[in-house]
Design a protein around this motif. Structure first.
Motif, PDB file in Angstrom:
ATOM      1  N   PHE A  33      47.189  33.347   7.748  1.00 41.06           N
ATOM      2  CA  PHE A  33      47.640  34.198   9.152  1.00 41.06           C
ATOM      3  C   PHE A  33      47.022  35.218   9.494  1.00 41.06           C
ATOM      4  O   PHE A  33      46.710  35.913   9.031  1.00 41.06           O
ATOM      5  CB  PHE A  33      49.813  34.927   8.788  1.00 41.06           C
ATOM      6  CG  PHE A  33      50.205  35.084   9.480  1.00 41.06           C
ATOM      7  CD1 PHE A  33      50.769  34.084  10.285  1.00 41.06           C
ATOM      8  CD2 PHE A  33      50.720  36.007   9.812  1.00 41.06           C
ATOM      9  CE1 PHE A  33      52.130  35.234  11.095  1.00 41.06           C
ATOM     10  CE2 PHE A  33      51.539  36.582  11.001  1.00 41.06           C
ATOM     11  CZ  PHE A  33      52.215  36.263  10.983  1.00 41.06           C
ATOM     12  N   GLU A  34      46.822  34.589  11.027  1.00 44.72           N
ATOM     13  CA  GLU A  34      45.803  36.152  11.759  1.00 44.72           C
ATOM     14  C   GLU A  34      46.974  36.084  12.995  1.00 44.72           C
ATOM     15  O   GLU A  34      45.898  35.091  13.984  1.00 44.72           O
ATOM     16  CB  GLU A  34      44.526  35.226  11.764  1.00 44.72           C
ATOM     17  CG  GLU A  34      43.651  36.150  12.020  1.00 44.72           C
ATOM     18  CD  GLU A  34      41.661  35.570  12.080  1.00 44.72           C
ATOM     19  OE1 GLU A  34      41.200  37.010  11.861  1.00 44.72           O
ATOM     20  OE2 GLU A  34      41.517  34.717  11.550  1.00 44.72           O
ATOM     21  N   ARG A  35      46.569  37.431  13.729  1.00 44.59           N
ATOM     22  CA  ARG A  35      46.879  37.509  14.762  1.00 44.59           C
ATOM     23  C   ARG A  35      48.103  36.575  15.205  1.00 44.59           C
ATOM     24  O   ARG A  35      48.150  36.473  16.804  1.00 44.59           O
ATOM     25  CB  ARG A  35      45.638  37.626  15.566  1.00 44.59           C
ATOM     26  CG  ARG A  35      44.496  37.971  15.631  1.00 44.59           C
ATOM     27  CD  ARG A  35      43.346  37.682  16.565  1.00 44.59           C
ATOM     28  NE  ARG A  35      42.234  39.097  16.580  1.00 44.59           N
ATOM     29  CZ  ARG A  35      41.361  38.895  16.398  1.00 44.59           C
ATOM     30  NH1 ARG A  35      40.639  37.511  17.044  1.00 44.59           N
ATOM     31  NH2 ARG A  35      39.687  39.879  16.102  1.00 44.59           N
ATOM     32  N   GLY A  36      48.896  37.091  14.422  1.00 43.29           N
ATOM     33  CA  GLY A  36      49.880  36.190  14.765  1.00 43.29           C
ATOM     34  C   GLY A  36      50.248  34.989  14.837  1.00 43.29           C
ATOM     35  O   GLY A  36      51.483  34.409  15.283  1.00 43.29           O
ATOM     36  N   LYS A  37      49.323  34.369  14.349  1.00 40.25           N
ATOM     37  CA  LYS A  37      49.222  32.330  14.700  1.00 40.25           C
ATOM     38  C   LYS A  37      49.346  31.835  12.946  1.00 40.25           C
ATOM     39  O   LYS A  37      48.420  32.896  12.206  1.00 40.25           O
ATOM     40  CB  LYS A  37      48.357  32.164  15.261  1.00 40.25           C
ATOM     41  CG  LYS A  37      48.671  32.163  16.385  1.00 40.25           C
ATOM     42  CD  LYS A  37      48.358  31.742  18.257  1.00 40.25           C
ATOM     43  CE  LYS A  37      48.730  32.292  18.840  1.00 40.25           C
ATOM     44  NZ  LYS A  37      48.196  31.863  20.440  1.00 40.25           N
ATOM     45  N   TRP A  38      49.647  31.258  12.373  1.00 40.85           N
ATOM     46  CA  TRP A  38      48.863  30.359  10.966  1.00 40.85           C
ATOM     47  C   TRP A  38      47.864  28.968  11.696  1.00 40.85           C
ATOM     48  O   TRP A  38      48.107  28.279  13.128  1.00 40.85           O
ATOM     49  CB  TRP A  38      50.035  29.181  10.404  1.00 40.85           C
ATOM     50  CG  TRP A  38      51.131  30.614   9.805  1.00 40.85           C
ATOM     51  CD1 TRP A  38      52.552  30.581  10.685  1.00 40.85           C
ATOM     52  CD2 TRP A  38      51.149  30.707   8.707  1.00 40.85           C
ATOM     53  NE1 TRP A  38      53.254  31.868   9.705  1.00 40.85           N
ATOM     54  CE2 TRP A  38      52.343  31.640   8.602  1.00 40.85           C
ATOM     55  CE3 TRP A  38      50.310  31.067   7.760  1.00 40.85           C
ATOM     56  CZ2 TRP A  38      52.655  32.390   7.481  1.00 40.85           C
ATOM     57  CZ3 TRP A  38      50.367  31.401   6.171  1.00 40.85           C
ATOM     58  CH2 TRP A  38      51.511  32.360   6.408  1.00 40.85           C
ATOM     59  N   THR A  72      44.058  43.151   9.185  1.00 37.73           N
ATOM     60  CA  THR A  72      44.814  41.752   8.103  1.00 37.73           C
ATOM     61  C   THR A  72      44.824  40.116   8.131  1.00 37.73           C
ATOM     62  O   THR A  72      45.609  40.335   8.948  1.00 37.73           O
ATOM     63  CB  THR A  72      45.558  42.166   7.403  1.00 37.73           C
ATOM     64  OG1 THR A  72      45.693  43.475   8.307  1.00 37.73           O
ATOM     65  CG2 THR A  72      46.362  41.839   6.423  1.00 37.73           C
ATOM     66  N   VAL A  73      44.294  39.679   7.304  1.00 38.10           N
ATOM     67  CA  VAL A  73      45.023  38.344   7.775  1.00 38.10           C
ATOM     68  C   VAL A  73      45.180  37.706   5.815  1.00 38.10           C
ATOM     69  O   VAL A  73      45.287  38.652   4.831  1.00 38.10           O
ATOM     70  CB  VAL A  73      43.521  37.325   7.146  1.00 38.10           C
ATOM     71  CG1 VAL A  73      43.663  36.195   7.206  1.00 38.10           C
ATOM     72  CG2 VAL A  73      42.587  37.982   8.763  1.00 38.10           C
ATOM     73  N   ILE A  74      46.127  37.004   5.644  1.00 40.49           N
ATOM     74  CA  ILE A  74      47.142  36.793   5.543  1.00 40.49           C
ATOM     75  C   ILE A  74      46.876  35.189   4.715  1.00 40.49           C
ATOM     76  O   ILE A  74      46.697  34.451   5.234  1.00 40.49           O
ATOM     77  CB  ILE A  74      48.573  36.672   5.397  1.00 40.49           C
ATOM     78  CG1 ILE A  74      48.798  38.374   6.002  1.00 40.49           C
ATOM     79  CG2 ILE A  74      49.086  36.250   4.060  1.00 40.49           C
ATOM     80  CD1 ILE A  74      48.825  38.954   4.234  1.00 40.49           C
ATOM     81  N   ARG A 104      40.332  41.448   5.257  1.00 36.78           N
ATOM     82  CA  ARG A 104      40.205  42.031   6.879  1.00 36.78           C
ATOM     83  C   ARG A 104      39.354  40.935   7.195  1.00 36.78           C
ATOM     84  O   ARG A 104      38.194  40.742   7.026  1.00 36.78           O
ATOM     85  CB  ARG A 104      39.932  43.415   6.352  1.00 36.78           C
ATOM     86  CG  ARG A 104      40.784  43.966   5.899  1.00 36.78           C
ATOM     87  CD  ARG A 104      41.476  45.368   6.604  1.00 36.78           C
ATOM     88  NE  ARG A 104      41.849  46.352   5.720  1.00 36.78           N
ATOM     89  CZ  ARG A 104      43.484  46.516   6.259  1.00 36.78           C
ATOM     90  NH1 ARG A 104      43.439  45.547   7.227  1.00 36.78           N
ATOM     91  NH2 ARG A 104      44.235  47.577   5.819  1.00 36.78           N
ATOM     92  N   ASN A 105      39.296  40.623   8.656  1.00 36.26           N
ATOM     93  CA  ASN A 105      38.404  39.255   9.191  1.00 36.26           C
ATOM     94  C   ASN A 105      37.570  40.801   9.438  1.00 36.26           C
ATOM     95  O   ASN A 105      37.702  42.242   9.788  1.00 36.26           O
ATOM     96  CB  ASN A 105      39.411  39.299  11.053  1.00 36.26           C
ATOM     97  CG  ASN A 105      40.045  39.997  11.883  1.00 36.26           C
ATOM     98  OD1 ASN A 105      39.338  41.372  11.722  1.00 36.26           O
ATOM     99  ND2 ASN A 105      40.661  39.691  12.632  1.00 36.26           N
TER     100      ASN A 105
END
Length: 160
Positions: free
Chosen positions: A109-114, A96-98, A90-91
């Motif tokens: 992958f964070e906020r819909g962007k790689w 959530t951050v993958i 988690r940021n």
């Protein structure tokens, strides 16, 4: 899968263990996976949202949320084909951050962007061997990344 099943990825596909029985879940590509071989599985649960299941395969990532599959194939956003490790953190805002480990570097992958991290961007090694996240309440997470070239640590916003 009706209840809480155990999912296991193999070179032959995705298996489910439920009510004392193993079931091969058919042709992996037919139900949304990017490859038959499943190397890693990550389940992400967030309050008020359907859970997500992320599958690392030998041809990128596939994410299942509800009945919708979203493929994330190898390319500029994913620095390698095989994804043997997935990790969620988690940021500082609680989102959530993958993180995806590949043989070509690390992807986030964070906020819909790689975004990607590789030797070219100063990362200690190309092949990612391990990921470990340590969550600190209210401060985001620290991610430890083991590579063949050394160890890297990410604390929100900073690599060391």
């Amino acid at each position: 899968m009706r209840g809480r099943a155990i999912l296991v990825g193999t070179e032959l596909g995705l298996y489910s263990y439920e009510a004392g029985q193993w079931t091969l879940l058919g042709n992996a590509k037919a139900f949304g996976l990017t490859s038959q071989m499943v190397a890693s599985i990550l389940i992400v649960e967030e309050p008020g949202r359907p859970y997500q299941i992320w599958f690392g395969t030998e041809q990128g990532i596939a994410m299942l949320q509800g009945n919708t599959w979203t493929p994330h194939p190898p390319g500029p956003n994913l620095p390698g084909n095989v994804v043997p490790r997935l990790q969620a953190t988690r940021n500082p805002a609680g989102e959530t951050v993958i993180w995806a480990a590949t043989e070509g570097g690390l992807a986030r992958f964070e906020r819909g962007k790689w975004s990607t991290f590789s030797v070219a961007s100063g990362f200690p090694g190309k092949i990612i061997r391990s990921l470990l996240a340590v969550q600190t309440p209210g401060a985001g997470a620290t991610l430890w990344v083991g590579t063949f070239g050394g160890l890297a640590r990410y604390a929100p916003g900073l690599w060391s």
